[in-house]
Design a protein around this motif. Structure first.
Motif, PDB file in Angstrom:
ATOM      1  N   GLU A   1     -11.063   1.885   8.886  1.00  0.00           N
ATOM      2  CA  GLU A   1      -9.825   2.489   8.402  1.00  0.00           C
ATOM      3  C   GLU A   1      -8.845   1.427   7.902  1.00  0.00           C
ATOM      4  OE1 GLU A   1      -8.596   4.861  11.727  1.00  0.00           O
ATOM      5  OE2 GLU A   1      -9.982   6.480  11.204  1.00  0.00           O
ATOM      6  N   ALA A   2      -8.819   0.269   8.545  1.00  0.00           N
ATOM      7  CA  ALA A   2      -7.942  -0.810   8.091  1.00  0.00           C
ATOM      8  C   ALA A   2      -8.382  -1.309   6.712  1.00  0.00           C
ATOM      9  CB  ALA A   2      -7.945  -1.962   9.094  1.00  0.00           C
ATOM     10  N   VAL A   3      -9.690  -1.495   6.530  1.00  0.00           N
ATOM     11  CA  VAL A   3     -10.206  -1.915   5.217  1.00  0.00           C
ATOM     12  C   VAL A   3      -9.848  -0.873   4.163  1.00  0.00           C
ATOM     13  CG1 VAL A   3     -12.337  -2.279   3.898  1.00  0.00           C
ATOM     14  CG2 VAL A   3     -12.054  -3.369   6.110  1.00  0.00           C
ATOM     15  N   MET A   4     -10.004   0.396   4.517  1.00  0.00           N
ATOM     16  CA  MET A   4      -9.675   1.472   3.577  1.00  0.00           C
ATOM     17  C   MET A   4      -8.196   1.434   3.215  1.00  0.00           C
ATOM     18  SD  MET A   4     -10.807   4.048   1.825  1.00  0.00           S
ATOM     19  CE  MET A   4     -12.345   4.531   2.551  1.00  0.00           C
ATOM     20  N   GLY A   5      -7.325   1.290   4.205  1.00  0.00           N
ATOM     21  CA  GLY A   5      -5.892   1.267   3.928  1.00  0.00           C
ATOM     22  C   GLY A   5      -5.480   0.103   3.038  1.00  0.00           C
ATOM     23  N   PHE A   6      -5.952  -1.099   3.370  1.00  0.00           N
ATOM     24  CA  PHE A   6      -5.594  -2.265   2.546  1.00  0.00           C
ATOM     25  C   PHE A   6      -6.239  -2.198   1.160  1.00  0.00           C
ATOM     26  CE2 PHE A   6      -4.879  -4.462   6.778  1.00  0.00           C
ATOM     27  CZ  PHE A   6      -3.501  -4.448   6.663  1.00  0.00           C
ATOM     28  N   GLY A   7      -7.461  -1.696   1.085  1.00  0.00           N
ATOM     29  CA  GLY A   7      -8.116  -1.546  -0.217  1.00  0.00           C
ATOM     30  C   GLY A   7      -7.404  -0.541  -1.100  1.00  0.00           C
ATOM     31  N   MET A   8      -6.976   0.559  -0.502  1.00  0.00           N
ATOM     32  CA  MET A   8      -6.215   1.557  -1.260  1.00  0.00           C
ATOM     33  C   MET A   8      -4.895   0.964  -1.743  1.00  0.00           C
ATOM     34  SD  MET A   8      -6.964   4.940   1.057  1.00  0.00           S
ATOM     35  CE  MET A   8      -5.689   5.924   0.288  1.00  0.00           C
ATOM     36  N   ALA A   9      -4.252   0.177  -0.871  1.00  0.00           N
ATOM     37  CA  ALA A   9      -2.996  -0.465  -1.267  1.00  0.00           C
ATOM     38  C   ALA A   9      -3.220  -1.401  -2.447  1.00  0.00           C
ATOM     39  CB  ALA A   9      -2.395  -1.226  -0.089  1.00  0.00           C
ATOM     40  N   LEU A  10      -4.289  -2.190  -2.386  1.00  0.00           N
ATOM     41  CA  LEU A  10      -4.580  -3.116  -3.474  1.00  0.00           C
ATOM     42  C   LEU A  10      -4.919  -2.374  -4.769  1.00  0.00           C
ATOM     43  CD1 LEU A  10      -4.897  -6.040  -4.359  1.00  0.00           C
ATOM     44  CD2 LEU A  10      -7.260  -5.959  -3.570  1.00  0.00           C
ATOM     45  N   MET A  11      -5.652  -1.276  -4.644  1.00  0.00           N
ATOM     46  CA  MET A  11      -6.007  -0.515  -5.839  1.00  0.00           C
ATOM     47  C   MET A  11      -4.777   0.137  -6.465  1.00  0.00           C
ATOM     48  SD  MET A  11      -8.877   2.428  -6.396  1.00  0.00           S
ATOM     49  CE  MET A  11     -10.276   1.327  -6.429  1.00  0.00           C
ATOM     50  N   ALA A  12      -3.781   0.463  -5.667  1.00  0.00           N
ATOM     51  CA  ALA A  12      -2.588   1.140  -6.177  1.00  0.00           C
ATOM     52  C   ALA A  12      -1.558   0.190  -6.781  1.00  0.00           C
ATOM     53  CB  ALA A  12      -1.941   1.944  -5.052  1.00  0.00           C
ATOM     54  N   VAL A  13      -1.702  -1.120  -6.574  1.00  0.00           N
ATOM     55  CA  VAL A  13      -0.734  -2.076  -7.123  1.00  0.00           C
ATOM     56  C   VAL A  13      -0.750  -2.006  -8.644  1.00  0.00           C
ATOM     57  CG1 VAL A  13      -0.165  -4.527  -7.393  1.00  0.00           C
ATOM     58  CG2 VAL A  13      -0.878  -3.660  -5.177  1.00  0.00           C
ATOM     59  N   PRO A  14       0.418  -1.759  -9.250  1.00  0.00           N
ATOM     60  CA  PRO A  14       0.473  -1.706 -10.719  1.00  0.00           C
ATOM     61  C   PRO A  14       0.477  -3.116 -11.317  1.00  0.00           C
ATOM     62  CG  PRO A  14       2.627  -1.224  -9.795  1.00  0.00           C
ATOM     63  CD  PRO A  14       1.694  -1.414  -8.635  1.00  0.00           C
ATOM     64  N   LEU A  15      -0.705  -3.582 -11.731  1.00  0.00           N
ATOM     65  CA  LEU A  15      -0.828  -4.946 -12.248  1.00  0.00           C
ATOM     66  C   LEU A  15      -0.692  -5.050 -13.760  1.00  0.00           C
ATOM     67  CD1 LEU A  15      -3.796  -6.346 -10.127  1.00  0.00           C
ATOM     68  CD2 LEU A  15      -1.377  -6.811  -9.869  1.00  0.00           C
ATOM     69  N   GLY A  16      -0.638  -3.949 -14.472  1.00  0.00           N
ATOM     70  CA  GLY A  16      -0.611  -4.022 -15.925  1.00  0.00           C
ATOM     71  C   GLY A  16      -1.956  -4.495 -16.433  1.00  0.00           C
ATOM     72  N   ASP A  17      -1.968  -5.458 -17.341  1.00  0.00           N
ATOM     73  CA  ASP A  17      -3.223  -5.953 -17.925  1.00  0.00           C
ATOM     74  C   ASP A  17      -3.858  -7.064 -17.099  1.00  0.00           C
ATOM     75  OD1 ASP A  17      -3.134  -4.211 -20.028  1.00  0.00           O
ATOM     76  OD2 ASP A  17      -1.969  -5.574 -21.296  1.00  0.00           O
ATOM     77  N   GLY A  18      -3.239  -7.505 -16.031  1.00  0.00           N
ATOM     78  CA  GLY A  18      -3.762  -8.624 -15.255  1.00  0.00           C
ATOM     79  C   GLY A  18      -4.744  -8.245 -14.173  1.00  0.00           C
ATOM     80  N   GLY A  19      -5.218  -7.015 -14.129  1.00  0.00           N
ATOM     81  CA  GLY A  19      -6.066  -6.579 -13.038  1.00  0.00           C
ATOM     82  C   GLY A  19      -7.527  -6.405 -13.387  1.00  0.00           C
ATOM     83  N   ALA A  20      -8.054  -7.163 -14.334  1.00  0.00           N
ATOM     84  CA  ALA A  20      -9.459  -7.004 -14.740  1.00  0.00           C
ATOM     85  C   ALA A  20     -10.424  -7.355 -13.617  1.00  0.00           C
ATOM     86  CB  ALA A  20      -9.752  -7.871 -15.961  1.00  0.00           C
ATOM     87  N   TRP A  21     -10.040  -8.221 -12.723  1.00  0.00           N
ATOM     88  CA  TRP A  21     -10.887  -8.624 -11.603  1.00  0.00           C
ATOM     89  C   TRP A  21     -10.944  -7.559 -10.519  1.00  0.00           C
ATOM     90  CZ3 TRP A  21      -8.365  -8.408  -7.038  1.00  0.00           C
ATOM     91  CH2 TRP A  21      -6.971  -8.395  -7.098  1.00  0.00           C
ATOM     92  N   ARG A  22      -9.935  -6.700 -10.483  1.00  0.00           N
ATOM     93  CA  ARG A  22      -9.756  -5.776  -9.367  1.00  0.00           C
ATOM     94  C   ARG A  22     -10.894  -4.769  -9.223  1.00  0.00           C
ATOM     95  NH1 ARG A  22      -4.215  -2.549  -8.756  1.00  0.00           N
ATOM     96  NH2 ARG A  22      -4.587  -2.342 -10.951  1.00  0.00           N
ATOM     97  N   ALA A  23     -11.341  -4.141 -10.290  1.00  0.00           N
ATOM     98  CA  ALA A  23     -12.378  -3.106 -10.193  1.00  0.00           C
ATOM     99  C   ALA A  23     -13.686  -3.645  -9.618  1.00  0.00           C
ATOM    100  CB  ALA A  23     -12.599  -2.447 -11.551  1.00  0.00           C
TER     101      ALA A  23
END
Length: 191
Positions: free
Chosen positions: A42-64
């Protein structure tokens, strides 16, 4: 002017989702010592969801790709924990849903917020139904966990008011799971 207000509103809601998921992840991380593998998932899920929700604009190509890999590992972990009880099936569904959203975000191009991308409408709809049901069920369980609320009297002469009820550990766990379910629902709605 309307476009910038809409963009600001989307950014604020994105950051609120980040905060909700990060706080849930931090609470689950705090529970890891006592609860073990389930709380870690659940901790991994929470932090992963938080990271996925960060609005990075065009700088998030590594994220997916990074999130896809992390949630593939989380899915294998949930599959391993599944032998211990049916509750872990929800962790498996959540991890696979995050893999799906990360893949959709990667396929949808750079700069996609909240996992927005070219997802499969039927799969997205099925996940939306699952998480809508999960949130409604979780909310009703959280409400009914405290028991019935006593009716208020006509005024101050009705007698002393009951002491406030403090949330127990079980209620906090339910609230944490409910918050992450609502976060999942919000991210799926943005697809």
């Amino acid at each position: 002017m309307h476009g910038s207000a809409s963009s600001l509103s989307a950014s604020v809601s994105s950051w609120l989702l980040v905060l909700l998921c990060a706080v849930s992840g931090a609470y689950c991380l705090r529970r890891v010592r006592g609860w073990g593998g389930a709380a870690a998932g659940e901790a991994v899920m929470g932090f992963g969801m938080a990271l996925m929700a960060v609005p990075l604009g065009d700088g998030g190509a590594w994220r997916a790709p990074v999130l896809g890999a992390v949630f593939c590992v989380a899915a294998v972990h949930a599959l391993w924990l599944l032998r211990g009880g049916a509750h872990h099936a929800h962790h498996l569904v959540g991890s696979l849903a995050m893999v799906y959203m990360a893949a959709a975000a990667g396929a949808g191009g750079h700069g996609q917020a909240h996992g927005q991308g070219a997802g499969l409408p039927l799969l997205t709809g099925a996940l939306l139904l699952y998480y809508a049901g999960y949130v409604v069920l979780g909310g009703t369980q959280l409400i009914t966990a405290a028991g019935p609320v006593p009716a208020a009297g006509p005024g101050p002469a009705a007698g002393p008011r009951p002491a406030p009820v403090h949330a127990t550990s079980t209620e906090l766990v339910r609230a944490c799971r409910l918050a992450m379910g609502m976060g999942m629902l919000a991210m799926l709605l943005s697809m």
